[in-house]
Every structure is written in structure tokens, then in C-alpha cells.
Design a protein around this motif. Structure first.
Motif, short mmCIF file in Angstrom:
data_model
loop_
_atom_site.label_atom_id
_atom_site.label_comp_id
_atom_site.label_asym_id
_atom_site.label_seq_id
_atom_site.Cartn_x
_atom_site.Cartn_y
_atom_site.Cartn_z
N LYS A 116 0.58 -1.43 -0.18
CA LYS A 116 -0.29 0.01 -0.09
C LYS A 116 0.85 1.58 -0.41
CE LYS A 116 -4.32 1.96 2.72
NZ LYS A 116 -4.52 1.92 4.01
N ASP A 165 3.40 3.75 -4.22
CA ASP A 165 3.66 5.00 -4.82
C ASP A 165 2.75 3.95 -6.59
OD1 ASP A 165 3.18 6.92 -2.98
OD2 ASP A 165 4.93 7.96 -3.68
N LYS A 220 -0.09 0.89 -6.17
CA LYS A 220 -0.94 0.64 -5.39
C LYS A 220 -2.84 0.26 -6.79
CE LYS A 220 -0.74 4.16 -3.18
NZ LYS A 220 -0.17 4.05 -2.26
#
Length: 359
Positions: free
Chosen positions: A343, A346, A349
């Protein structure tokens, strides 16, 4: 052979083996198809003097392969030891193909493997009709290897009951197999040897006796040293598998390969690649072989149910199946990894959402 789902190594790489044999000018041990140097070249790949490129079958430490090949040129048998998915069976098959030209002399070790599988059996109809005779004897792969000067392979040696394992001692030390029912024995001819594989995690299942251990030289095959090396292994094996399965051509899936391999390495090692976050390891081995399986499944998903590009959605289900071997025990480590690692990245996702959607 074009319709065979998985060709044996000596058939699949027949052209490479033939080229190596034609250009190999180095001394060969008795009955060997190639010199030890050429066998290592076949395993690790390289460019020959005539410009022919030999594809790598094993990506890893060259010295380990040299030790393995040198062992088979002596009177010591070879034991390939390692955790699941470290290419023990793969290396065993390719060694037999390159050295003997025949990788089919195989005994699969299980808890039910009997002495007959390692020594010989009988054609009971003929035995009842005529009594013990050479014609009634059914040779094992081991006996065929002894009689023909070939390499025999024993998979998962430590899964075989201990008393059956010790059947190998006389064959490995005396190079002979007595047949007391006929009052004869079979003596191995030059070229005979044995390659056995065993799983590190099976230690204690059926430990080898000290007498049997002395007959083997053990080579431990490690997990890939680096992320880059493991990615290369998955990429090359995935390409070969795609050709065999005739999967549709797809754009390169390097990013998804990197993700899968990174996840497997981090969970397997109990720490992230940057060494900043400690992780709980799940119960499964999370081997390189399983990473290949996850990616091949993702390739099939993208080909048949997607837009032809391997995406996070295509690999998510395979990831869960590989990690959650024990649905109860492994769920907590996986959930923690998703929330604290996946999570927070970046560019991951999409993978986080895909995995959460299946949870």
C-alpha cells in the motif's frame, strides 16, 4: 515430438547438444557424450567458437555446476540439496541429458517407494510359469543405468523409507547389484553414476544413514543471490514455457515480473529489499518456481480474459494462491505485508487494489 507438452531435455535441446558434441575437443570421461567443460557450457550457456549461442539452463554460481559435473566424473554419487524451487530436478535432468544423452532413468522417491524400484522386480506371470530366470526379471531404472553406463536419477531421496534408501549402498560403493534368486550379479560398466535430489525442508523425514551419506558428494543449490538474478531466471523460464504452451505473444511483462519476484523475496527473507522493514514470513517456500507459475498464470489470464497486457489484476489471484498455503496461518503475514509495504509503494497502488478486491 512437437505435440508433447514437455519434452525431455535431450530432445528439447538436441540441436545445442549436437553442436556442442561436434565442437568439443576436450577429453571425455568414459561413455560421456560431452567433456566436463562442455557440460558446464550447456548448463550455463555461452557463445561457441563457431558463433552458435548456447542458452543458459541454470542461472547461478558457476563453481557449483563445476563441482557437480566433476563429482559425476568420479566414483562418488551426486546429491543436489536445497529448499523447494531451487532447480534441483531441473539441473539433474540437464546433467543426465548432457552427460548420458538420456534423462529418463528416473526413480521418483515417495513414502511408498519399494526396494524393487531401486533394484529389480519380477514378471510374476513368467515367474509362476517358469520360475526365477533372467527373462522374468524386470530391471529398475537404476539397473538399466548400471548395465548401459548411464546416469540414474533419484528424486526426493529423503522421502524414501530409510531401509529402502540403504539399498543404494552396495550399488554406489561396490558398483554391483546382486540377484540372489539367480545366483548372479550385475556389475556397472563405466559411465554409471547417480544423481539424487533432496529437499532441505524434509530433513528429519527420512534422514540418510551415515553410510549412505558417505557415498554422495553434496552440492547445495541456493536461492538466487540477487533480485536481478531471480528476475532473469523467471523471465527466461517464462519465455520458454510460453512457447511450449503456445500462449499468445504479449508485450514484455518485466514490471509485473519484478513485482512478483520482489514480493516473494521479501516474504521469503522476512525483510524488505531496502532492509528497512521486518516482515513475518508465511509458511510456504515462495520459490522461484512458484514465481514462474504465478507469471504464467497471469500471462494466460491476460491472453484469454484481458486486453493482452499482463496487469496487476492478472497476477493478483496467483499471488494469493502462492502466499496463502495455509489460509489461517498465512493470512496475518499477508495482510500485514499488503498494508505496510504494498500500500505504501506509490507505483504499486494497482496491485494493492487488485489483491484487496480478492481478499
Amino acid at each position: 515430438m512437437s505435440d508433447v507438452l514437455r519434452q525431455r531435455a535431450e530432445h528439447q535441446y538436441a540441436a545445442e547438444l549436437a553442436t556442442l558434441a561436434d565442437t568439443d575437443r576436450l577429453p571425455r570421461p568414459p561413455q560421456w557424450k560431452l567433456s566436463p567443460q562442455a557440460v558446464v557450457t550447456y548448463l550455463l550457456g555461452g557463445k561457441l567458437a563457431n558463433g552458435v549461442e548456447i542458452t543458459p539452463k541454470y542461472i547461478g554460481n558457476r563453481r557449483l555446476m563445476e563441482i557437480a559435473v566433476a563429482t559425476l566424473a568420479t566414483d562418488r554419487a551426486l546429491l543436489l540439496l536445497g529448499v523447494p524451487g531451487t532447480a534441483k530436478s531441473w539441473v539433474s535432468e540437464h546433467l543426465a541429458a548432457a552427460i548420458s544423452g538420456d534423462s529418463s532413468l528416473l526413480v521418483q522417491g515417495t513414502a511408498g517407494t519399494s526396494e524393487e524400484a531401486l533394484r529389480y522386480g519380477w514378471n510374476y506371470a513368467m515367474l509362476l510359469a517358469k520360475g526365477p530366470s533372467p527373462e522374468a526379471l524386470v530391471p529398475s531404472p537404476m539397473l538399466n543405468a548400471m548395465r548401459n553406463g548411464r546416469l540414474a536419477r533419484v528424486e526426493e531421496l529423503t522421502r524414501i523409507p530409510a531401509d529402502v534408501q540403504d539399498t543404494l549402498i552396495t550399488m554406489l560403493s561396490e558398483k554391483t547389484l546382486p540377484v540372489p534368486e539367480l545366483g548372479i550379479d550385475f556389475q556397472a560398466i563405466k559411465g554409471f553414476n547417480v544423481i539424487a535430489t533432496a529437499n532441505n525442508r524434509d530433513k528429519g523425514v527420512n534422514d540418510l544413514s551415515s553410510a549412505l551419506k558417505r557415498r554422495f558428494n553434496t552440492v547445495i543449490l541456493p536461492t538466487p543471490d540477487s533480485l536481478h538474478e531471480e528476475i532473469d531466471i523467471v523471465r527466461s523460464r517464462l519465455a520458454a514455457l510460453g512457447k511450449v504452451l503456445e500462449l499468445p505473444d504479449l508485450p514484455p511483462a518485466d514490471e509485473q515480473i519484478r513485482r512478483v519476484v520482489t514480493i516473494f523475496r521479501e516474504l521469503r527473507n522476512g525483510v524488505t529489499e531496502d532492509r528497512k522493514t521486518q516482515l513475518k514470513a508465511p509458511s510456504g517456500s515462495l520459490s522461484t518456481a512458484e514465481a514462474i507459475s504465478v507469471m504464467s498464470n497471469g500471462w494466460a489470464m491476460a491472453s484469454h480474459f484481458g486486453d493482452g497486457v499482463v496487469k496487476a489484476d492478472d497476477i493478483a489471484a496467483g499471488l494469493l494462491g502462492a502466499v496463502l498455503k495455509d489460509p489461517v496461518q498465512d493470512r496475518a503475514p499477508w495482510q500485514e505485508y499488503l498494508e505496510t509495504v504494498v500500500k505504501e509503494r506509490d507505483d504499486w497502488k494497482d496491485l494493492y487494489r487488485a489483491c484487496r478486491a480478492l481478499d
